[in-house]
Write a protein that holds these residues in place. Structure first.
Motif, PDB file in Angstrom:
ATOM      1  N   VAL A 199       0.818  -1.205   0.000  1.00  0.00           N
ATOM      2  CA  VAL A 199       0.000   0.000   0.000  1.00  0.00           C
ATOM      3  C   VAL A 199       0.855   1.260   0.000  1.00  0.00           C
ATOM      4  O   VAL A 199       0.618   2.199  -0.770  1.00  0.00           O
ATOM      5  N   CYS A 200       1.883   1.278   0.844  1.00  0.00           N
ATOM      6  CA  CYS A 200       2.657   2.503   1.036  1.00  0.00           C
ATOM      7  C   CYS A 200       3.618   2.794  -0.101  1.00  0.00           C
ATOM      8  O   CYS A 200       3.944   3.954  -0.365  1.00  0.00           O
ATOM      9  N   VAL A 338      -8.032   2.451   7.346  1.00  0.00           N
ATOM     10  CA  VAL A 338      -8.322   1.299   6.483  1.00  0.00           C
ATOM     11  C   VAL A 338      -9.772   0.914   6.693  1.00  0.00           C
ATOM     12  O   VAL A 338     -10.188   0.531   7.790  1.00  0.00           O
ATOM     13  N   ASP A 339     -10.558   1.039   5.632  1.00  0.00           N
ATOM     14  CA  ASP A 339     -12.013   0.891   5.677  1.00  0.00           C
ATOM     15  C   ASP A 339     -12.441  -0.310   4.829  1.00  0.00           C
ATOM     16  O   ASP A 339     -12.372  -0.260   3.597  1.00  0.00           O
ATOM     17  N   PRO A 340     -12.889  -1.397   5.473  1.00  0.00           N
ATOM     18  CA  PRO A 340     -13.266  -2.597   4.706  1.00  0.00           C
ATOM     19  C   PRO A 340     -14.712  -2.614   4.231  1.00  0.00           C
ATOM     20  O   PRO A 340     -15.161  -3.629   3.694  1.00  0.00           O
ATOM     21  N   TYR A 341     -15.454  -1.498   4.403  1.00  0.00           N
ATOM     22  CA  TYR A 341     -16.882  -1.520   4.109  1.00  0.00           C
ATOM     23  C   TYR A 341     -17.292  -0.683   2.904  1.00  0.00           C
ATOM     24  O   TYR A 341     -18.152  -1.095   2.120  1.00  0.00           O
ATOM     25  N   ALA A 348     -13.285  -4.799  -2.425  1.00  0.00           N
ATOM     26  CA  ALA A 348     -12.073  -4.006  -2.244  1.00  0.00           C
ATOM     27  C   ALA A 348     -12.085  -3.348  -0.870  1.00  0.00           C
ATOM     28  O   ALA A 348     -13.118  -3.250  -0.209  1.00  0.00           O
ATOM     29  N   ILE A 349     -10.916  -2.919  -0.443  1.00  0.00           N
ATOM     30  CA  ILE A 349     -10.733  -2.259   0.840  1.00  0.00           C
ATOM     31  C   ILE A 349     -10.162  -0.877   0.579  1.00  0.00           C
ATOM     32  O   ILE A 349      -9.212  -0.723  -0.187  1.00  0.00           O
ATOM     33  N   ASP A 350     -10.739   0.136   1.211  1.00  0.00           N
ATOM     34  CA  ASP A 350     -10.286   1.514   1.028  1.00  0.00           C
ATOM     35  C   ASP A 350      -9.143   1.832   1.986  1.00  0.00           C
ATOM     36  O   ASP A 350      -9.289   1.670   3.209  1.00  0.00           O
ATOM     37  N   PHE A 351      -8.039   2.290   1.440  1.00  0.00           N
ATOM     38  CA  PHE A 351      -6.944   2.822   2.241  1.00  0.00           C
ATOM     39  C   PHE A 351      -6.976   4.341   2.068  1.00  0.00           C
ATOM     40  O   PHE A 351      -6.757   4.849   0.970  1.00  0.00           O
TER      41      PHE A 351
END
Length: 383
Positions: A199-200, A338-341, A348-351
């Motif tokens: 991610v980073c 980090v938002d899994p919803y 997908a997961i929002d970073f």
């Protein structure tokens, strides 16, 4: 009695319902030309919904896991906690501390540092072509380093000294928050052992660089910005020039360079910026009639000055500058939510990353613009 486990999915769904209802009520009132306020019943419902929303958001904040990376030794544990949170459907906050940010080099190649995050930016920003400084981990009201020495003068006794070249006010950064949201598919996360590294170093720098490039090369303020604007927003009239014909001549381009260097700008970190289309045109345009050399040479330079391409430059326009006079900075720690919803329907997961970012133009005369004339008459002129 054991405390009931917080249900993140139910909380997110209810928050979404409440926000949807509040939006519906506002739109209904706006479209109703007969009244200007909610009815007593509607106002009661609105207050109740807002109270419920506040409580839910406080509960979500209280139940949000916090994963801190304060040293390189924390990275493996951070990756373990990240996977645990994702498997349990928890939203969490990932904070990369300043101690890690300042450790640009080390023996642990798996550790993520601010340097690891910034390095990909260099590959996508003008930083890779010239020397626009990008400072990280800044604190408080940070002042940019002085990029040139001030000139001493010989004065008679009692004679007032002239102003320095760079006003001290320009050395003080004015950061604004920029937000980045990058959805990463669960398949991509499952296929890598190091979520933090993925991610980073691969996803976030791309999103950050795109916005920074847009700010740097736009000739108008980017939407929503107050202090965030690049060196080409306030270019002086004397440094705005035009050319006629299909492409600028080598004389046009050198006059652009002369307009900048003629203001006692140090000839370091100079760069032309244009689109790939304009560069390709200049690669096929002879320097002068009968010359077997193109304006943009095989080395990708114009008379020794590098050419950098960006889609944020208007077609047919050439930007020129000494970009060391436009330093950039990132303030504080790097904090990811980090938002899994939110992106669940796309698997997908929002970073989400919020950054306090600043850019300062130390000497406006270090930048110039060459654009295509509206009519076909004339040559290069100062506007």
């Amino acid at each position: 009695m054991s405390k009931e486990k917080f249900n993140w999915r139910e909380a997110y769904e209810r928050v979404s319902e409440i926000k949807g209802r509040l939006k519906e009520m506002a739109e209904t009132l706006e479209n109703d030309k007969e009244r200007e306020a909610f009815t007593e019943a509607e106002e009661g419902e609105r207050r109740q919904l807002c109270r419920e929303l506040d409580i839910l958001e406080m509960k979500m904040k209280a139940n949000q896991a916090a994963i801190n990376v304060q040293s390189r030794d924390d990275v493996a544990e951070a990756n373990r906690q990240m996977r645990e949170c994702l498997s349990e459907g928890k939203r969490f906050e990932l904070r990369i501390g300043r101690a890690v940010s300042e450790s640009f080099h080390g023996n642990n190649p798996a550790a993520v540092t601010m340097g690891d995050i910034v390095e990909p930016l260099f590959n996508r920003l003008i930083l890779s072509a010239i020397g626009s400084p990008l400072l990280t981990g800044l604190r408080g009201n940070y002042q940019w380093p002085v990029v040139e020495t001030f000139a001493a003068t010989i004065n008679d006794e009692g004679v007032e000294l002239g102003d320095t070249k760079i006003p001290l006010s320009k050395l003080i950064a004015k950061p604004e928050r920029i937000g980045l949201a990058v959805p990463v598919t669960r398949e991509a996360l499952n296929e890598t052992d190091d979520l933090l590294q993925l991610v980073c170093t691969q996803y976030m720098p791309v999103a950050a660089a795109d916005l920074m490039n847009k700010i740097m090369f736009s000739t108008t303020k980017v939407s929503g910005a107050t202090n965030l604007f690049g060196p080409f927003v306030n270019v002086a009239a004397a440094n705005k020039r035009t050319y006629s014909g299909d492409a600028p001549t080598v004389a046009d381009l050198l006059q652009l360079k002369g307009a900048v260097l003629g203001k006692n700008i140090q000839p370091e970190g100079l760069c032309y910026v244009m689109t790939e289309t304009t560069k390709a045109l200049l690669e096929g345009t002879p320097k002068w009639a009968g010359s077997n050399l193109a304006i943009v040479g095989d080395d990708g330079k114009i008379n020794g000055v590098p050419v950098f391409c960006s889609s944020y430059v208007a077609e047919g326009t050439v930007l020129f500058g000494a970009f060391k006079y436009a330093p950039q900075g990132i303030f504080g720690d790097m904090v990811f939510i980090v938002d899994p919803y939110t992106q669940a329907r796309k698997n997908a997961i929002d970073f989400v990353l919020n950054i306090d970012y600043a850019i300062s133009v130390l000497r406006q005369e270090a930048f110039a613009i060459l654009s295509k004339a509206a009519s076909s008459g004339g040559g290069t002129t100062g506007k």
